[in-house]
Design an enzyme around this catalytic site. Structure first.
Site, PDB file in Angstrom:
ATOM      1  CD  GLU A 292      -2.353  -1.407   2.571  1.00  0.00           C
ATOM      2  OE1 GLU A 292      -2.695  -0.475   3.313  1.00  0.00           O
ATOM      3  OE2 GLU A 292      -2.347  -2.592   2.912  1.00  0.00           O
TER       4      GLU A 292
ATOM      5  CB  CYS B  34       2.723   6.868   3.896  1.00  0.00           C
ATOM      6  SG  CYS B  34       3.068   5.425   4.889  1.00  0.00           S
TER       7      CYS B  34
ATOM      8  CB  CYS C 263       5.765  -4.676  15.961  1.00  0.00           C
ATOM      9  SG  CYS C 263       7.469  -4.319  15.498  1.00  0.00           S
TER      10      CYS C 263
ATOM     11  CG  HIS D  86       6.128   1.875  19.422  1.00  0.00           C
ATOM     12  ND1 HIS D  86       5.572   3.051  18.986  1.00  0.00           N
ATOM     13  CD2 HIS D  86       6.450   1.190  18.298  1.00  0.00           C
ATOM     14  CE1 HIS D  86       5.560   3.073  17.665  1.00  0.00           C
ATOM     15  NE2 HIS D  86       6.091   1.958  17.227  1.00  0.00           N
TER      16      HIS D  86
HETATM   17  N1  SAH Z   1       8.854  -1.004   9.908  1.00  0.00           N
HETATM   18  C1  SAH Z   1       9.067   0.369  10.127  1.00  0.00           C
HETATM   19  C2  SAH Z   1       8.211   1.284   9.257  1.00  0.00           C
HETATM   20  C3  SAH Z   1       6.806   0.855   9.009  1.00  0.00           C
HETATM   21  S1  SAH Z   1       5.692   0.946  10.367  1.00  0.00           S
HETATM   22  C4  SAH Z   1       8.860   0.699  11.601  1.00  0.00           C
HETATM   23  O1  SAH Z   1       8.383  -0.157  12.342  1.00  0.00           O
HETATM   24  O2  SAH Z   1       9.218   1.806  11.985  1.00  0.00           O
HETATM   25  C5  SAH Z   1       5.365   2.705  10.518  1.00  0.00           C
HETATM   26  C6  SAH Z   1       4.926   3.148  11.911  1.00  0.00           C
HETATM   27  O3  SAH Z   1       3.581   2.740  12.198  1.00  0.00           O
HETATM   28  C7  SAH Z   1       5.782   2.567  13.017  1.00  0.00           C
HETATM   29  O4  SAH Z   1       6.069   3.536  14.005  1.00  0.00           O
HETATM   30  C8  SAH Z   1       4.885   1.505  13.578  1.00  0.00           C
HETATM   31  O5  SAH Z   1       5.279   1.151  14.865  1.00  0.00           O
HETATM   32  C9  SAH Z   1       3.536   2.150  13.502  1.00  0.00           C
HETATM   33  N2  SAH Z   1       2.397   1.233  13.586  1.00  0.00           N
HETATM   34  C10 SAH Z   1       2.317  -0.038  13.161  1.00  0.00           C
HETATM   35  N3  SAH Z   1       1.100  -0.552  13.415  1.00  0.00           N
HETATM   36  C11 SAH Z   1       0.381   0.420  14.020  1.00  0.00           C
HETATM   37  C12 SAH Z   1      -0.952   0.490  14.511  1.00  0.00           C
HETATM   38  N4  SAH Z   1      -1.798  -0.537  14.403  1.00  0.00           N
HETATM   39  N5  SAH Z   1      -1.356   1.651  15.052  1.00  0.00           N
HETATM   40  C13 SAH Z   1      -0.512   2.703  15.137  1.00  0.00           C
HETATM   41  N6  SAH Z   1       0.750   2.686  14.680  1.00  0.00           N
HETATM   42  C14 SAH Z   1       1.207   1.563  14.141  1.00  0.00           C
HETATM   43 FE1  SF4 Z   2       7.359  -4.583  10.671  1.00  0.00          FE
HETATM   44 FE2  SF4 Z   2       7.155  -3.860  13.262  1.00  0.00          FE
HETATM   45 FE3  SF4 Z   2       7.312  -1.956  11.349  1.00  0.00          FE
HETATM   46 FE4  SF4 Z   2       5.110  -3.490  11.595  1.00  0.00          FE
HETATM   47  S1  SF4 Z   2       5.880  -1.984  13.079  1.00  0.00           S
HETATM   48  S2  SF4 Z   2       6.134  -2.953   9.681  1.00  0.00           S
HETATM   49  S3  SF4 Z   2       5.991  -5.475  12.202  1.00  0.00           S
HETATM   50  S4  SF4 Z   2       8.881  -3.474  11.908  1.00  0.00           S
END
Ligand code: SAH
Ligand code: SF4
Length: 410
Positions: A130, A143, A154, A267
């Site tokens: 996406e 994005c 995560c 986080h």
């Molecule tokens: N993998 C990278 C970039 C993609 S995720 C990373 O983890 O930084 C982009 C951001 O969205 C990250 O800060 C991630 O922790 C956050 N994120 C992921 N799932 C989420 C959710 N369900 N609600 C809010 N933020 C979320």
């Molecule tokens: Fe991957 Fe974690 Fe980023 Fe989600 S928040 S895209 S699982 S690194």
């Protein structure tokens, strides 16, 4: 931008805007490779492969670069500074294809979301990622994704529940920016003289879509070098932000070889909690992560590191956490980005209460940090990375048709 883009519909329930959605079909790999997104060196090699003599290659690369990334050319015929013969040969061997759009949605607030279908198939389904465009008054942020799925797990992230399918190529990374400029008719504005960057619709890029960019290092580095190239798409590195969950050994490397702005998915303020939320923390604990941030080249008050902090009710949102957070990042030129948790089906977490987010934000603000809370955008189109894909996967064929019919009447 998974965080800001909440999954729930607006109060009325029905999607407010829906432009196009094509039924799933098996992906057929393209016969000819696309030149979009190749680095200058790779483009020169592609020209060499069709017989362009070495001494001409630099100039030809420069010409094609201009057509691709300043003019937004979509076919070789438009490239009138190239000879007719060269255009014909190029068209025989290559394309200027962008990633295929499987679905495009436009929110009432102007947020746009594209589901992109890429070459490859897993369990009978095409590879998909996406890309989301978020317009704001002073900027427009795109994005983009770096991987199909993610190797990390995560626990609050929907992409984390999907296995890694593959890395994106530099072409697929750049292709997302090119495609957004196409769909937004942004080429002319984007070509305005330098210093007028804010007039472009796509003025900023954040690597916060699907995947962990620092686990696809070379492709991300090469792709972003094309995006930042001053003779082409020309997005300054200060307008490009790479978000990582904390791949410590690659942070210094990113500083040296990519040079974009850095965002860290923090986080949690203790290793104990971060081990659960971001399991990569077991490999690279907080102390090492923060050390890497302290040494990130170019970090200064004008170039702050963003710490992303997802607000999870009863998990990491106490005021003691807020105070520990500001202590933890002391000395690092930083911004703190509080992200309301974006729930997805089957998740065990809830988003913190709004009042709690405000109280948390006040503590951070009083300690001298800007702490914008990301406003949810594109609610009516499920505009959260990882969520359009899952929503389409979950729907049966008849539900998809119903959704489409409903949307068409808007
Ligand atoms: N993998 C990278 C970039 C993609 S995720 C990373 O983890 O930084 C982009 C951001 O969205 C990250 O800060 C991630 O922790 C956050 N994120 C992921 N799932 C989420 C959710 N369900 N609600 C809010 N933020 C979320
Ligand atoms: Fe991957 Fe974690 Fe980023 Fe989600 S928040 S895209 S699982 S690194």
């Amino acid at each position: 931008m998974t965080g800001p883009l909440a999954a729930s519909h607006t109060d009325g329930g029905a999607p407010a805007a829906f432009v196009e959605k094509r039924p799933l079909q098996h992906f057929v790999a393209p016969e000819k490779p696309s030149l979009v997104g190749l680095t200058r060196a790779a483009l020169a090699a592609a020209l060499g492969a069709v017989g362009v003599p070495e001494r001409q290659r630099r100039m030809r690369v420069q010409q094609i670069w201009h057509w691709l990334y300043v003019r937004g050319a979509r076919d070789f015929e438009a490239m009138t500074t190239l000879s007719k013969e060269l255009r014909t040969v190029l068209a025989q061997q290559y394309t200027l294809a962008r990633p295929e759009i499987a679905a495009e949605q436009i929110s009432v607030d102007g947020t746009r979301k594209w589901l992109l279908r890429l070459p490859g198939e897993i369990d009978g389904r095409p590879h998909e990622v996406e890309c989301v465009y978020i317009p704001e008054t002073d900027r427009g942020t795109l994005c983009i994704s770096s991987q199909v799925g993610c190797t990390l797990n995560c626990t609050f992230c929907h992409t984390g529940t999907q296995r890694l399918v593959r890395n994106l190529t530099p072409g697929e990374i750049v292709g997302q920016v090119v495609l957004a400029r196409d769909r937004l008719n942004d080429w002319e504005r984007a070509a305005a003289p330098t210093g007028q960057d804010e007039k472009r619709l796509v003025s900023n890029v954040v690597m916060m879509g699907m995947g962990e960019p620092l686990y696809n290092f070379e492709a991300v580095r090469d792709g972003l070098s094309v995006v930042a190239d001053g003779d082409g798409l020309s997005l300054s590195k200060r307008r490009i932000t790479l978000s990582t969950s904390g791949v410590v050994p690659n942070i210094a490397r990113a500083g040296a070889e990519i040079g974009s702005m850095l965002a860290i998915s923090l986080h949690a303020v203790t290793d104990e909690l971060r081990d659960q939320l971001v399991p990569l923390n077991r490999k690279y604990p907080l102390r090492e992560l923060l050390d890497a941030c302290r040494h990130y080249p170019g970090a200064s008050n004008a170039r702050r590191i963003t710490f992303e902090y997802v607000m999870l009710k009863g998990i990491n949102d106490s005021l003691a956490d807020a105070r520990a957070l500001v202590r933890l990042i002391k000395g690092i030129p930083a911004k703190i980005n509080l992200i309301p948790f974006n729930p997805w089906p089957g998740t065990r977490y809830e988003c913190s209460e709004w009042e709690q987010i405000e109280r948390f934000s006040e503590v951070v603000f009083d300690a001298g940090y800007a702490s914008p809370v990301r406003t949810p955008r594109g609610r009516d189109i499920l505009a959260a990375c990882g969520q359009l894909k899952s929503a389409t996967e979950k729907l049966s064929a008849s539900e998809r048709l119903a959704l489409r019919a409903m949307a068409m009447t808007d």
